[in-house]
Design a protein around this motif. Structure first.
Motif, PDB file in Angstrom:
ATOM      1  N   ASN A 139      -4.456  18.277  -0.015  1.00  0.00           N
ATOM      2  CA  ASN A 139      -3.232  17.527  -0.265  1.00  0.00           C
ATOM      3  C   ASN A 139      -3.531  16.112  -0.755  1.00  0.00           C
ATOM      4  O   ASN A 139      -4.671  15.649  -0.724  1.00  0.00           O
ATOM      5  N   PHE A 140      -2.473  15.473  -1.191  1.00  0.00           N
ATOM      6  CA  PHE A 140      -2.545  14.174  -1.863  1.00  0.00           C
ATOM      7  C   PHE A 140      -1.712  13.165  -1.086  1.00  0.00           C
ATOM      8  O   PHE A 140      -0.642  13.497  -0.569  1.00  0.00           O
ATOM      9  N   VAL A 141      -2.210  11.933  -1.010  1.00  0.00           N
ATOM     10  CA  VAL A 141      -1.518  10.853  -0.302  1.00  0.00           C
ATOM     11  C   VAL A 141      -1.324   9.693  -1.269  1.00  0.00           C
ATOM     12  O   VAL A 141      -2.296   9.161  -1.812  1.00  0.00           O
ATOM     13  N   ARG A 142      -0.075   9.315  -1.464  1.00  0.00           N
ATOM     14  CA  ARG A 142       0.211   8.190  -2.350  1.00  0.00           C
ATOM     15  C   ARG A 142       0.548   6.952  -1.522  1.00  0.00           C
ATOM     16  O   ARG A 142       1.310   7.031  -0.554  1.00  0.00           O
ATOM     17  N   ILE A 143      -0.030   5.830  -1.917  1.00  0.00           N
ATOM     18  CA  ILE A 143       0.281   4.558  -1.279  1.00  0.00           C
ATOM     19  C   ILE A 143       1.469   3.926  -1.994  1.00  0.00           C
ATOM     20  O   ILE A 143       1.385   3.578  -3.176  1.00  0.00           O
ATOM     21  N   ASP A 144       2.576   3.783  -1.288  1.00  0.00           N
ATOM     22  CA  ASP A 144       3.723   3.084  -1.855  1.00  0.00           C
ATOM     23  C   ASP A 144       3.393   1.604  -2.010  1.00  0.00           C
ATOM     24  O   ASP A 144       2.810   0.995  -1.109  1.00  0.00           O
ATOM     25  N   MET A 145       3.786   1.038  -3.142  1.00  0.00           N
ATOM     26  CA  MET A 145       3.600  -0.398  -3.324  1.00  0.00           C
ATOM     27  C   MET A 145       4.759  -1.128  -2.661  1.00  0.00           C
ATOM     28  O   MET A 145       5.916  -0.718  -2.784  1.00  0.00           O
ATOM     29  N   GLU A 146       4.430  -2.196  -1.974  1.00  0.00           N
ATOM     30  CA  GLU A 146       5.441  -2.968  -1.253  1.00  0.00           C
ATOM     31  C   GLU A 146       5.697  -4.277  -2.000  1.00  0.00           C
ATOM     32  O   GLU A 146       5.519  -4.336  -3.215  1.00  0.00           O
ATOM     33  N   SER A 147       6.133  -5.305  -1.328  1.00  0.00           N
ATOM     34  CA  SER A 147       6.448  -6.554  -2.021  1.00  0.00           C
ATOM     35  C   SER A 147       5.178  -7.153  -2.628  1.00  0.00           C
ATOM     36  O   SER A 147       4.050  -6.781  -2.279  1.00  0.00           O
ATOM     37  N   SER A 148       5.368  -8.107  -3.531  1.00  0.00           N
ATOM     38  CA  SER A 148       4.233  -8.667  -4.269  1.00  0.00           C
ATOM     39  C   SER A 148       3.226  -9.372  -3.363  1.00  0.00           C
ATOM     40  O   SER A 148       2.074  -9.578  -3.762  1.00  0.00           O
ATOM     41  N   ASP A 149       3.632  -9.723  -2.146  1.00  0.00           N
ATOM     42  CA  ASP A 149       2.691 -10.328  -1.195  1.00  0.00           C
ATOM     43  C   ASP A 149       1.523  -9.392  -0.888  1.00  0.00           C
ATOM     44  O   ASP A 149       0.454  -9.852  -0.458  1.00  0.00           O
ATOM     45  N   TYR A 150       1.734  -8.088  -1.083  1.00  0.00           N
ATOM     46  CA  TYR A 150       0.728  -7.096  -0.703  1.00  0.00           C
ATOM     47  C   TYR A 150       0.027  -6.448  -1.898  1.00  0.00           C
ATOM     48  O   TYR A 150      -0.862  -5.617  -1.700  1.00  0.00           O
TER      49      TYR A 150
END
Length: 317
Positions: A139-150
């Motif tokens: 399986n595959f895990v995607r990292i959601d992008m959060e606010s620009s601070d991160y």
């Protein structure tokens, strides 16, 4: 960013407004439209109905910015439980017997839910633990992008982790000025990348405030990923943009199997079905959990008329 959208995001951040939204029955139908349920089993049930229609799924356990290491460890345990439960879904079992092509049901996670605020090494350990389990299930895990601070920390961590776990990828937000550089980076990595417009309230110093410029940037970045990226995910409900990209795909003889469209649960179901009928891969982002408020308000901000209508009704009693 439109004034209406800014107003919704700023107003929804007020504790009084959050309490009103959580308690008011007027919001429940909208919450259930955008959120598959409070529990994993509710999300699996919703996902199986979508899988039966020929759609693919990315499950998202709602939550962000854990306040302690224990909260992050609990989130990691939930991610692992999700992967274990997904492996029991009949469509997924069939896929795992012959894992060719994109997986039918994967997960999206957030690094702040893995404990990024508690420390990068701690979050990376949790991230790697989840990826190890996912690897065992093909399986595959995607990292959601959060606010620009991160954004910097997220990109750096993915760069460190991907050599060991190619079964991970990320999300880029087209409204950030920095994104063209990040597009080149993920193309170099050949990392599976979802391109979105961006839903966080960002200052004009880091993000385009005008919708027209965001749309223009989005289309350009999507085209770059379609031409040179590795199985990009084009995440939009904007039918005009989709038709433009479909024409671009045809003109450049890009096979439909080389990318997928992604859409949000509960939004433009008619468009989801029509794209599947036309032979495109379509994956639905299916969120669940009781920490739904931040996600829900970002969805409302995309359609401020919904929020204004309900707030008006609430204050009328």
């Amino acid at each position: 960013m439109s004034l209406a959208r800014t107003f919704v995001l700023k107003t929804s951040s007020l504790p009084l407004v959050e309490r009103m939204v959580r308690r008011s029955f007027l919001f429940r139908p909208l919450v259930r439209r955008f959120i598959a349920g409070d529990t994993l089993e509710e999300a699996i049930k919703a996902s199986e109905a979508l899988l039966a229609k020929g759609l693919r799924i990315s499950l998202d356990y709602l939550g962000e910015n854990t306040r302690s290491e224990q909260e992050a460890l609990d989130a990691k345990a939930t991610y692992i439980q999700m992967l274990e439960r997904i492996a029991q879904v009949p469509v997924v079992r069939d896929y795992n017997a012959n894992p060719v092509g994109p997986e039918p049901l994967n997960i999206s996670i957030k690094l702040t839910q893995c404990g990024l605020d508690q420390g990068e090494a701690f979050a990376e350990k949790n991230y790697r633990d989840v990826l190890e389990v996912a690897k065992g299930f093909h399986n595959f895990v995607r990292i959601d992008m959060e606010s620009s601070d991160y954004t910097d920390r997220t990109m750096a961590m993915i760069g460190r982790v991907r050599p060991d776990y190619p079964n991970t990828g990320t999300v880029l937000q087209s409204y950030l000025y920095r994104t063209p550089k990040d597009v080149e980076q993920v193309i170099e990595w050949q990392a599976r990348t979802r391109i979105v417009k961006g839903a966080y309230l960002e200052p004009p110093s880091v993000a385009y405030p005008e919708k027209e410029k965001v749309d223009e940037a989005y289309v350009q970045q999507a085209k770059e990923l379609l031409l040179r990226g590795y199985y990009p995910a084009i995440a939009t409900q904007d039918e005009k943009i989709i038709r433009e990209l479909n024409a671009f795909v045809a003109e450049n003889k890009i096979d439909k199997s080389r990318f997928e469209y992604q859409m949000l649960y509960g939004i433009r179901r008619d468009l989801q079905d029509s794209l599947v009928a036309e032979g495109y891969n379509v994956r639905i982002y299916v969120p669940f959990g009781d920490s739904w408020y931040p996600y829900f308000t970002r969805r409302l901000a995309e359609r401020p008329a919904n929020a204004f209508f309900i707030l008006k009704a609430m204050f009328k009693g």
